[in-house]
Each structure stands twice: as structure tokens, then as C-alpha cells.
Design a protein around this motif. Structure first.
Motif, PDB file in Angstrom:
ATOM      1  N   VAL A  60      11.755  -7.555  11.209  1.00 20.15           N
ATOM      2  CA  VAL A  60      10.829  -6.411  11.099  1.00 20.15           C
ATOM      3  C   VAL A  60       9.551  -6.810  10.373  1.00 20.15           C
ATOM      4  O   VAL A  60       8.741  -5.946  10.014  1.00 20.15           O
ATOM      5  CB  VAL A  60      11.502  -5.206  10.408  1.00 20.15           C
ATOM      6  N   GLY A  61       9.357  -8.106  10.159  1.00 16.74           N
ATOM      7  CA  GLY A  61       8.123  -8.581   9.559  1.00 16.74           C
ATOM      8  C   GLY A  61       8.077  -8.526   8.046  1.00 16.74           C
ATOM      9  O   GLY A  61       7.002  -8.701   7.448  1.00 16.74           O
ATOM     10  N   ALA A  62       9.212  -8.310   7.382  1.00 13.59           N
ATOM     11  CA  ALA A  62       9.237  -8.223   5.918  1.00 13.59           C
ATOM     12  C   ALA A  62       9.384  -9.605   5.301  1.00 13.59           C
ATOM     13  O   ALA A  62       9.955 -10.525   5.900  1.00 13.59           O
ATOM     14  CB  ALA A  62      10.379  -7.323   5.467  1.00 13.59           C
ATOM     15  N   ARG A  63       8.864  -9.747   4.088  1.00 12.30           N
ATOM     16  CA  ARG A  63       9.100 -10.935   3.281  1.00 12.30           C
ATOM     17  C   ARG A  63      10.391 -10.745   2.479  1.00 12.30           C
ATOM     18  O   ARG A  63      10.830  -9.622   2.248  1.00 12.30           O
ATOM     19  CB  ARG A  63       7.936 -11.185   2.325  1.00 12.30           C
TER      20      ARG A  63
ATOM     21  N   THR B  75       8.819  -1.576   6.198  1.00  8.08           N
ATOM     22  CA  THR B  75       9.449  -2.488   5.233  1.00  8.08           C
ATOM     23  C   THR B  75       8.553  -3.708   5.039  1.00  8.08           C
ATOM     24  O   THR B  75       8.257  -4.430   5.991  1.00  8.08           O
ATOM     25  CB  THR B  75      10.836  -2.951   5.712  1.00  8.08           C
ATOM     26  N   ARG B  76       8.114  -3.917   3.827  1.00  2.52           N
ATOM     27  CA  ARG B  76       7.263  -5.066   3.520  1.00  2.52           C
ATOM     28  C   ARG B  76       7.998  -6.154   2.744  1.00  2.52           C
ATOM     29  O   ARG B  76       7.644  -7.318   2.822  1.00  2.52           O
ATOM     30  CB  ARG B  76       6.050  -4.606   2.699  1.00  2.52           C
TER      31      ARG B  76
ATOM     32  N   ALA C 144      19.933  -0.096   8.951  1.00  6.98           N
ATOM     33  CA  ALA C 144      19.282   1.185   9.232  1.00  6.98           C
ATOM     34  C   ALA C 144      18.055   1.410   8.357  1.00  6.98           C
ATOM     35  O   ALA C 144      17.109   2.098   8.778  1.00  6.98           O
ATOM     36  CB  ALA C 144      20.288   2.319   9.032  1.00  6.98           C
ATOM     37  N   LEU C 145      18.044   0.829   7.153  1.00  2.82           N
ATOM     38  CA  LEU C 145      16.909   1.007   6.247  1.00  2.82           C
ATOM     39  C   LEU C 145      15.692   0.186   6.660  1.00  2.82           C
ATOM     40  O   LEU C 145      14.558   0.540   6.336  1.00  2.82           O
ATOM     41  CB  LEU C 145      17.305   0.619   4.821  1.00  2.82           C
TER      42      LEU C 145
ATOM     43  N   ARG D 284       0.836  -1.187   0.000  1.00  2.43           N
ATOM     44  CA  ARG D 284       0.000   0.000   0.000  1.00  2.43           C
ATOM     45  C   ARG D 284       0.880   1.248   0.000  1.00  2.43           C
ATOM     46  O   ARG D 284       2.100   1.171   0.183  1.00  2.43           O
ATOM     47  CB  ARG D 284      -0.919   0.010   1.236  1.00  2.43           C
ATOM     48  N   ALA D 285       0.274   2.393  -0.180  1.00  2.00           N
ATOM     49  CA  ALA D 285       1.008   3.655  -0.184  1.00  2.00           C
ATOM     50  C   ALA D 285       1.812   3.811   1.109  1.00  2.00           C
ATOM     51  O   ALA D 285       1.298   3.562   2.205  1.00  2.00           O
ATOM     52  CB  ALA D 285       0.043   4.822  -0.349  1.00  2.00           C
ATOM     53  N   GLY D 286       3.063   4.184   0.960  1.00  2.00           N
ATOM     54  CA  GLY D 286       3.931   4.378   2.110  1.00  2.00           C
ATOM     55  C   GLY D 286       4.713   3.158   2.527  1.00  2.00           C
ATOM     56  O   GLY D 286       5.672   3.268   3.305  1.00  2.00           O
ATOM     57  N   ASP D 287       4.300   1.982   2.050  1.00  2.00           N
ATOM     58  CA  ASP D 287       5.085   0.776   2.337  1.00  2.00           C
ATOM     59  C   ASP D 287       6.429   0.862   1.621  1.00  2.00           C
ATOM     60  O   ASP D 287       6.593   1.595   0.636  1.00  2.00           O
ATOM     61  CB  ASP D 287       4.341  -0.473   1.885  1.00  2.00           C
TER      62      ASP D 287
END
Length: 549
Positions: A332-335, A304-305, A298-299, A250-253
Motif C-alpha cells: 500500500v506504499g507505506a514505509r 497508511t504512510r 484490514a487497517l 500530513r493531516a489525515g495520514d
């Protein structure tokens, strides 16, 4: 001296297995290997005869029981100076990749590499045993001259000269066993799959699904249901972007990629980010071409998706620490999607150790046919993804009111797939697994160090990408000769390299370049190939014409 303790040699006598039926007296083979191939003790990888069909391997006589084998005696003499040496006594470069994540001179640092390979000495002559520091026993060495005979196209002549194929990062050549498997399929098995009761359909279905199982084993996946056949790595990445990505982002991801990526692992994510309003973040590399892990950490954050990264850079050869980066992304829960197109021909891959959510590769980069590739996805991720293409084969039930889709992997294989080339890919994986991925990696690491030393000694030549952990790529530029001119000059001498931006413009521009010359290595290359490359480059540098063929 303690650091060299593991160079202690094994006992001088080796137990010999009992003779097997049909094996001549004085000859022993390893009964634990697959019946289609045979490994002689210390004799290296299996060999394919001229007709390309497995099953017949050359046998070499061993010493009588209780006697020292001639190869063991030669190895003992070769290693004798090292057993009593101190690190200061060892010449620089005694072992490839010292201090680079590979074992150095008697030093093994597991923190630098997930599965470091045993260190090798200078490139050994064909057929020589290789001392394996990890086991204390002689191990297999690839005989590139013998392997080369398995690839019929390498008998071609170009401009009157034998072909030297150093464009392996673009595509690899095909062994006779793969060519024969394709011919056999079309001669004896050709049919559509899964939807008929006749014999040829059964043969074709069995061959296709057997190939899926070979891919599962090759990647270390848990189930064949996690293996989807696609046209290649590019299609696999687009499939994930247009199914999971479109439904999730979504927007901002934020989508995180590295500066090393091939366009195929940039463009789909940039298009998706533009379509949904997501943000593409880029992890830079240092001056050697290695990913800046400090900046990567740091990123990563709550927005972060997805992290999409290559395992090996096609432009520089940098090996990326994908397991470590995957673990950080998951925190951080990202794939995580890993592009393995440049990795699968150079190193063993285990997706369960990497713990990525998706892994992709192309068959033609690992000695298989073009137009076939693989998307690996974990079961839960694939199950949650909607179909991408639709039509036959991917449905369980269709009415005009309702459609029920198949479970993965059939859900993502709409229509008639590339059946024959999937079978050919399976044959290619059989081939490299029979040679042994560890043996292939040792061979190529020796070549990489040898080629690096040769190129560094050429005046006016600058290597691009000097990370300590590399695989199979020697990108360079001359200070006063354009890359395309270099590529054309090498072709006139029968040497095939890639010259251009390699579909990786961002990473080349990181080094202020629009193009490089990129020799790239594979299992059939040899030191003599690199000698010929270096000699041709030296002639070009001084304006000396090539000798007559």
C-alpha cells in the motif's frame, strides 16, 4: 514414520582434518573458523579464558581416524529410541516448540517460520552435542556454565547468594571481552575521530568505523552507509519521527502500530500524529498475545504512510512476523520501521530479508555498553532524510550564506559521538557471532520451554503471553501476590527479575493488568537458574521462608 526420516544418523566415521601447526597430536580443530577463536568439532562454541581475551580455546582429543568419536557414540545411543519411533511413541514436549513455528517431533514446517531452527530435545547437559535435524550432523550446544564465566558481574553475590540474572529484557550483562575492549580503547586509542592527522585519531577512527562494519554484517545490511550510530533504539525512533515523519506526514495520514509496542515505539508517533493531524491506528493481539494479522490487513489502506512494529515484544516475548507484515505494508506504499531491541540478542536478523525501511536496536540489549545504539535505514530513505541535530561532523561545507550537509550516515552523527561505546558494541557483536546466533537461539528456546513448564505447574500463577512463537520472556502474575512483592522476594534470594509495566502499559492493560513479573532469558542462563526461580516462587506461594544462604 516418514516424518521421522530425517532423524537418520550420519555415518559412524567422520573424516578428520589434517593436523594444523602447533596443535598437539590427537587433537583437531576446524581451520575454517576465524583465527581469533577456535571451534572443536562437536565441542560447542568458543570459550574465553578467565582474562577475557580471545585466542586460547580448550581442546579435546578426538578418536583416531576411522574410529567412532566418543561423543558420536553417546549421541547415537541418545537418539536410538527416536529413530524407530512413530509420532505416537514420542512423549509430549519431546522437541521444544512443537507446532509453534519451530520444528516439532521430526516435522519441519517452513510456512510457520522464516528461518526455523533445528529442534532440540530436553535441555542437554553442558558440553553435549546437539543433533541438527537440518544437516544430519551433531551441532554446537552452548555450555551456559562456561559462558557464564565470561561475564564477571555474574560472580556477584546478592544477599549472600549467587546472582541469578533474569532481567535480560531490561539490559544484558557484559562479557569480559567487551569490558577489556573499552579499557583498551581508553588506554591506547582515545581520540576524537575523522578530523586529525595524528596516530591516535587514526586508531580511534579505524576502531569506530570497524564497529560500523561489524553492525552492517550483523544486520545483513548492504553498506556501512546504511548504519547510523545513535544513543539507542529510543533515539533512533525519535530521529525517524522528527526527520522523515515531520517532513512526510500530513493531516489525515495514518500511522499503524501494534498493541505490543514499547512506549518508545508509541510516544514519538503519537506526538507526531498530534502535531500534524495524522491518525494512529493500533493492531490488536489475540488472547495468546500474537498480532491479529487479519485486522492488520484490514487497517492498511491508501492513507497508511508508516507501519512501526516490534520484532519481539519486551513484555510478552511474542515474535512478530515482521517480514510478512512489511511486505503487506509496502503493497500500500507505506514505509516500515522495525524495533529490534528485544530481537537482536535472541535470533539472527537480516534486514534485507525483512525488507524494512528502518531497523533500530540498543547496544545494551545485546551485551554491549549502554548509551549506544543503531539506526539502520535503506540508502534511498536515509538520503532523502534531513538532518536532525546539527553541528560539527555532519557538514561538508559551512558559510554564513549556505550549509552543505554530509551524506548519510555522517549527516545524522552531529558532534562527538559515543566513540568508545560504539567500539564496545562491535566487541559485543564479535562475542555473540563467535558463539553463533543459531546456537544461542536453540539454547534459549530450550530454556523457554523448560521455564514455561516449571511456571505452569505452580498453583495460582498465570503466564501472560502464550503465543506459539516466543523469545526469551516469561511474564506472569500470581492471583493473590502483587508483582512488586514477588520481585522483592526474589531479590532476597539473589534472583533479579523485572516487576512493573515494562514501559508497555497498553499491552498489559489488554490483559487487564497494570504490572507483571518478568523473568527474561539470555545465553548465560541455565536450567538451574529456572529451577531456583520456580523453587523460590513455590516458597513464596505458601509463605515458606527461604533457606539460609
Amino acid at each position: 514414520m516418514a516424518a521421522l526420516a530425517r532423524l537418520a544418523l550420519p555415518p559412524t566415521t567422520v573424516p578428520r582434518p589434517a593436523p594444523l601447526p602447533g596443535v598437539p597430536p590427537g587433537v583437531s580443530i576446524d581451520p575454517g573458523t576465524t583465527p581469533a577463536y577456535g571451534f572443536l568439532e562437536g565441542a560447542g562454541p568458543p570459550l574465553f579464558p578467565a582474562d577475557g581475551m580471545p585466542g586460547r580455546v580448550p581442546l579435546a582429543p578426538h578418536a583416531s581416524p576411522g574410529e567412532e568419536h566418543p561423543e558420536e557414540a553417546a549421541l547415537r545411543a541418545l537418539l536410538a529410541p527416536l529413530v524407530s519411533a512413530t509420532p505416537a511413541d514420542l512423549p509430549e514436549g519431546s522437541f521444544p516448540h512443537a507446532g509453534s513455528g519451530m520444528p516439532g517431533p521430526g516435522v519441519f514446517d517452513p510456512a510457520r517460520s522464516r528461518e526455523p531452527l533445528p529442534a532440540a530435545g530436553p535441555v542437554p547437559p553442558p558440553g553435549s552435542p546437539l543433533f541438527d535435524l537440518a544437516t544430519g550432523r551433531p551441532g554446537s550446544v552452548l555450555d551456559a556454565a562456561t559462558v557464564r564465566r565470561d561475564f564477571p558481574i555474574l560472580a556477584e553475590t546478592i544477599h549472600g547468594r549467587p546472582l541469578i540474572w533474569l532481567d535480560n529484557a531490561a539490559t544484558t550483562q557484559k562479557p569480559q571481552s567487551v569490558i577489556d575492549r573499552l579499557s583498551t580503547f581508553y588506554t591506547h586509542e582515545n581520540s576524537n575521530i575523522h578530523r586529525a592527522a595524528h596516530t591516535l585519531a587514526a586508531r580511534a577512527t579505524d576502531a569506530y568505523e570497524a564497529a560500523r562494519e561489524k553492525v552492517r554484517r550483523f544486520l545483513g545490511a548492504s553498506s556501512v552507509d546504511e548504519i547510523v550510530f545513535v544513543r539507542g533504539a529510543t533515539e533512533a525512533i525519535n530521529l525517524v519521527a522528527q526527520t522523515w515523519g515531520s517532513a512526510t506526514l500530513r493531516a489525515g495520514d495514518e500511522i499503524v502500530v501494534t498493541e505490543l509496542e514499547h512506549h518508545a515505539n508509541i510516544v514519538p508517533w503519537k506526538r507526531l500524529a498530534d502535531a500534524v493531524g495524522a491518525v494512529l491506528r493500533v493492531v490488536p493481539v489475540d488472547d495468546s498475545g500474537q498480532v491479529r494479522l487479519d485486522i492488520y490487513r484490514a487497517l492498511l489502506g491508501p492513507r497508511t504512510r508508516l507501519v512501526a512494529m516490534t520484532q519481539v515484544s519486551n513484555a510478552l516475548g511474542t515474535v512478530v512476523p515482521v517480514a510478512e507484515m512489511t511486505a503487506l505494508a509496502h503493497r500500500v506504499g507505506a514505509r516500515v520501521l522495525v524495533d529490534g531491541a528485544q530481537a537482536v540478542s535472541h535470533m539472527a536478523v537480516d534486514v534485507r530479508e525483512i525488507k524494512c525501511d528502518w531497523y533500530v536496536f540498543s547496544g545494551h540489549k545485546v551485551f554491549g555498553p549502554t548509551g549506544i545504539g543503531v539506526l539502520y535505514g535503506t540508502g534511498d530513505v536515509l538520503e532523502a532524510m534531513a538532518p536532525w541535530q546539527s553541528g560539527g561532523n555532519m557538514i561538508a561545507d559551512v558559510t554564513f550564506e549556505r550549509i552543505v550537509y554530509q551524506a548519510p550516515p555522517a549527516r545524522f552523527e552531529a558532534g562527538t559521538g559515543n566513540i568508545a561505546d560504539a567500539v564496545g558494541l562491535g566487541a559485543a557483536l564479535d562475542y555473540v557471532e563467535a558463539l553463533g546466533m543459531d546456537a544461542i537461539a536453540r539454547h534459549e528456546h530450550g530454556l523457554l520451554d523448560y521455564g514455561t513448564a516449571l511456571l505452569r505447574a505452580i498453583p495460582g500463577l498465570r503466564l501472560i503471553g502464550t503465543a506459539s512463537d516466543k523469545a526469551g520472556v516469561l511474564s506472569f502474575v500470581f492471583d493473590d501476590i502483587p508483582p512488586l512483592e514477588v520481585g522483592r522476594a526474589l531479590d532476597r534470594e539473589g534472583i533479579a527479575v523485572r516487576a512493573g509495566h515494562h514501559c508497555a502499559q497498553p499491552i498489559l492493560r489488554r490483559f487487564g493488568l497494570e504490572a507483571t513479573v518478568r523473568p527474561s532469558l539470555a545465553l548465560y542462563n541455565s536450567p538451574s537458574d529456572l529451577d531456583a526461580l520456580a523453587a523460590a516462587l513455590r516458597r513464596l506461594r505458601v509463605g515458606q521462608p527461604a533457606p539460609a544462604p
